[in-house]
Write an enzyme that holds these catalytic residues in place. Structure first.
Site, PDB file in Angstrom:
ATOM      1  N   ARG A   1      21.318 123.203 -26.768  1.00  0.00           N
ATOM      2  CA  ARG A   1      20.623 121.971 -27.165  1.00  0.00           C
ATOM      3  C   ARG A   1      21.656 121.018 -27.761  1.00  0.00           C
ATOM      4  O   ARG A   1      22.119 121.235 -28.870  1.00  0.00           O
ATOM      5  CB  ARG A   1      19.533 122.258 -28.204  1.00  0.00           C
ATOM      6  CG  ARG A   1      18.449 123.272 -27.831  1.00  0.00           C
ATOM      7  CD  ARG A   1      17.456 122.765 -26.786  1.00  0.00           C
ATOM      8  NE  ARG A   1      16.830 121.526 -27.105  1.00  0.00           N
ATOM      9  CZ  ARG A   1      15.732 121.372 -27.875  1.00  0.00           C
ATOM     10  NH1 ARG A   1      15.181 122.429 -28.447  1.00  0.00           N
ATOM     11  NH2 ARG A   1      15.202 120.180 -28.067  1.00  0.00           N
TER      12      ARG A   1
ATOM     13  N   ASP B   1      17.245 115.719 -36.442  1.00  0.00           N
ATOM     14  CA  ASP B   1      18.095 116.634 -35.700  1.00  0.00           C
ATOM     15  C   ASP B   1      19.574 116.317 -35.898  1.00  0.00           C
ATOM     16  O   ASP B   1      20.417 117.192 -35.751  1.00  0.00           O
ATOM     17  CB  ASP B   1      17.736 116.582 -34.213  1.00  0.00           C
ATOM     18  CG  ASP B   1      16.419 117.278 -33.937  1.00  0.00           C
ATOM     19  OD1 ASP B   1      16.445 118.454 -33.538  1.00  0.00           O
ATOM     20  OD2 ASP B   1      15.356 116.671 -34.156  1.00  0.00           O
TER      21      ASP B   1
ATOM     22  N   GLN C   1       4.396 118.980 -30.149  1.00  0.00           N
ATOM     23  CA  GLN C   1       4.726 119.752 -31.350  1.00  0.00           C
ATOM     24  C   GLN C   1       3.808 119.411 -32.521  1.00  0.00           C
ATOM     25  O   GLN C   1       3.503 120.265 -33.348  1.00  0.00           O
ATOM     26  CB  GLN C   1       6.186 119.517 -31.760  1.00  0.00           C
ATOM     27  CG  GLN C   1       7.210 120.066 -30.791  1.00  0.00           C
ATOM     28  CD  GLN C   1       7.728 118.988 -29.852  1.00  0.00           C
ATOM     29  OE1 GLN C   1       6.977 118.109 -29.438  1.00  0.00           O
ATOM     30  NE2 GLN C   1       9.009 119.039 -29.535  1.00  0.00           N
TER      31      GLN C   1
ATOM     32  N   ARG D   1      12.503 126.150 -31.918  1.00  0.00           N
ATOM     33  CA  ARG D   1      12.990 124.774 -31.874  1.00  0.00           C
ATOM     34  C   ARG D   1      12.955 124.220 -33.288  1.00  0.00           C
ATOM     35  O   ARG D   1      12.482 124.880 -34.210  1.00  0.00           O
ATOM     36  CB  ARG D   1      12.193 123.890 -30.897  1.00  0.00           C
ATOM     37  CG  ARG D   1      10.787 124.273 -30.596  1.00  0.00           C
ATOM     38  CD  ARG D   1       9.807 124.102 -31.720  1.00  0.00           C
ATOM     39  NE  ARG D   1       9.891 122.799 -32.349  1.00  0.00           N
ATOM     40  CZ  ARG D   1       9.577 122.546 -33.595  1.00  0.00           C
ATOM     41  NH1 ARG D   1       9.182 123.521 -34.400  1.00  0.00           N
ATOM     42  NH2 ARG D   1       9.669 121.344 -34.103  1.00  0.00           N
ATOM     43  N   GLY D   2      13.502 123.023 -33.459  1.00  0.00           N
ATOM     44  CA  GLY D   2      13.715 122.466 -34.786  1.00  0.00           C
ATOM     45  C   GLY D   2      15.157 122.699 -35.173  1.00  0.00           C
ATOM     46  O   GLY D   2      15.661 123.822 -35.100  1.00  0.00           O
ATOM     47  N   ALA D   3      15.840 121.644 -35.585  1.00  0.00           N
ATOM     48  CA  ALA D   3      17.287 121.714 -35.792  1.00  0.00           C
ATOM     49  C   ALA D   3      17.734 122.837 -36.728  1.00  0.00           C
ATOM     50  O   ALA D   3      18.627 123.618 -36.386  1.00  0.00           O
ATOM     51  CB  ALA D   3      17.808 120.359 -36.285  1.00  0.00           C
TER      52      ALA D   3
ATOM     53  N   ASN E   1      15.923 111.954 -33.991  1.00  0.00           N
ATOM     54  CA  ASN E   1      14.781 112.839 -34.189  1.00  0.00           C
ATOM     55  C   ASN E   1      13.944 112.802 -32.907  1.00  0.00           C
ATOM     56  O   ASN E   1      14.271 112.095 -31.951  1.00  0.00           O
ATOM     57  CB  ASN E   1      13.964 112.404 -35.404  1.00  0.00           C
ATOM     58  CG  ASN E   1      12.987 113.466 -35.862  1.00  0.00           C
ATOM     59  OD1 ASN E   1      13.354 114.633 -36.027  1.00  0.00           O
ATOM     60  ND2 ASN E   1      11.737 113.099 -36.061  1.00  0.00           N
ATOM     61  N   LYS E   2      12.876 113.561 -32.905  1.00  0.00           N
ATOM     62  CA  LYS E   2      12.048 113.678 -31.703  1.00  0.00           C
ATOM     63  C   LYS E   2      11.680 112.310 -31.137  1.00  0.00           C
ATOM     64  O   LYS E   2      11.428 111.363 -31.876  1.00  0.00           O
ATOM     65  CB  LYS E   2      10.792 114.483 -32.032  1.00  0.00           C
ATOM     66  CG  LYS E   2       9.911 114.785 -30.830  1.00  0.00           C
ATOM     67  CD  LYS E   2      10.663 115.508 -29.728  1.00  0.00           C
ATOM     68  CE  LYS E   2      11.301 116.792 -30.180  1.00  0.00           C
ATOM     69  NZ  LYS E   2      12.091 117.452 -29.101  1.00  0.00           N
TER      70      LYS E   2
END
Length: 343
Positions: A86, A234, A193, A46-48, A244-245
């Protein structure tokens, strides 16, 4: 970092299963693009930026095994499957488009050439991401040189990229520059996370860090214990709005209230100039069990309705500056972002 997030090895894609960190370091090996797609979807990776790298490698992997007779049809299928994993992280679509350009430019040269070209492109995206992260770190150091207590939200470190990190890349660069500072790590509910990944990375790097719950942010700022905030992204819209998250918007609002600079770090591949504003960014809705359960154990009453958006959008008015591998973008963003990306 000694630990690698993702790599291409012996025509397979190897990923560190981030769902198991920090307690177990297990690497998964994938030989099929459908497996790569599921790994992205289920947050093995995960993570853009890391998602973009994984998608590119997924296409290259699929191309190696696609039958000659149905290669073109299979190529479209693999791009479609990976593109549905995603929806918020624009790096995914940026990487897939790069792979599509390679396919279109080399298809007439034969399948062997296309397969080699797609593999080379995926590996190039991987290398470019690491180089970009290190430049982001370099440009971020002057902005944070006087900050002694820095807050971050979610994980924007080596684990969220091909290596080094974006927001955590800035912190790594600060350490390499000899700066003395400590980091406040928000746990980042519901997937944790911050608690599981960022805290783990900072310990690996021997950077002083304190873990806090998400609802302690206002208290810490009120008490004057935060000098700056730096987060990843993201997707950045053309007007500077940042996805973002989930929880990032809350942190940004509180930072604005307490006159604390709020920085966003990310590669230009996270900037979507075709997306006018934050309201146009699709927000991924995830399984409610991520909220109602932790590590398989139920926290809420059975049958409880759950709402679980994975991201929120921070208005550009709350963002002090955006740090990319090409430099620092300061407000007003609408006028500056397009030229920054295109130069």
């Amino acid at each position: 970092m000694a630990v690698k997030t993702i790599e291409w090895k012996n025509d397979r894609v190897i990923m560190l299963d981030q769902r198991l960190l920090p307690h177990r370091e297990i690497y998964r090996s994938y030989r099929d693009y459908n497996q790569v797609a599921e790994a992205i979807r289920s947050m093995v990776i995960r993570g853009a930026p890391a998602i973009g790298v994984a998608a590119a490698m997924g296409v290259a992997l699929g191309a190696l095994h696609a039958p000659d007779r149905s290669f073109d049809r299979e190529f479209e299928r693999m791009v479609a499957v990976l593109g549905k994993t995603r929806p918020t992280a624009v790096n995914l679509f940026w990487a897939l488009e790069r792979m599509r350009v390679v396919y279109a430019s080399q298809r007439s040269k034969g399948l062997a050439t296309v397969r080699r070209g797609l593999k080379a492109a995926a590996l190039e995206i991987f290398k470019e991401d690491i180089a970009a992260n290190k430049m982001i770190g370099r440009y971020g150091v002057p902005l944070l040189r006087d900050a002694k207590r820095i807050m971050t939200h979610c994980n924007a470190g080596a684990l969220a990229t091909a290596g080094y990190g974006t927001a955590l890349g800035v912190l790594r660069a600060l350490k390499e520059a000899g700066r003395q500072f400590e980091v406040y790590v928000n746990e980042t509910r519901p997937f944790l996370q911050g608690a599981r990944l960022t805290a783990w990375e900072l310990k690996q790097e021997k950077i002083p860090a304190t873990l806090v719950t998400d609802n302690m942010v206002g208290y810490l700022m009120q008490q004057g214990r935060i000098d700056a905030v730096v987060v990843g992204c993201d997707r950045v819209a053309a007007n500077g709005d940042v996805a973002n998250k989930i929880g990032t918007y809350t942190v940004a609002v509180l930072a604005k209230r307490h006159a604390i600079p709020f920085y966003v770090a990310g590669p230009t591949s996270s900037i979507d100039i075709d997306c006018p504003a934050g309201k146009d960014i699709p927000i991924e809705q995830r399984d409610g069990k991520e909220v109602s359960h932790i590590f398989g154990k139920a926290l809420a009453p059975k049958g409880m309705k759950v709402f679980n958006p994975a991201f929120d959008v921070t208005d550009h008015e709350l963002v002090t500056a955006i740090i990319t591998e090409r430099g620092v973008i300061n407000p007003p963003y609408r006028q500056k972002i397009r030229s920054h990306v295109s130069h």
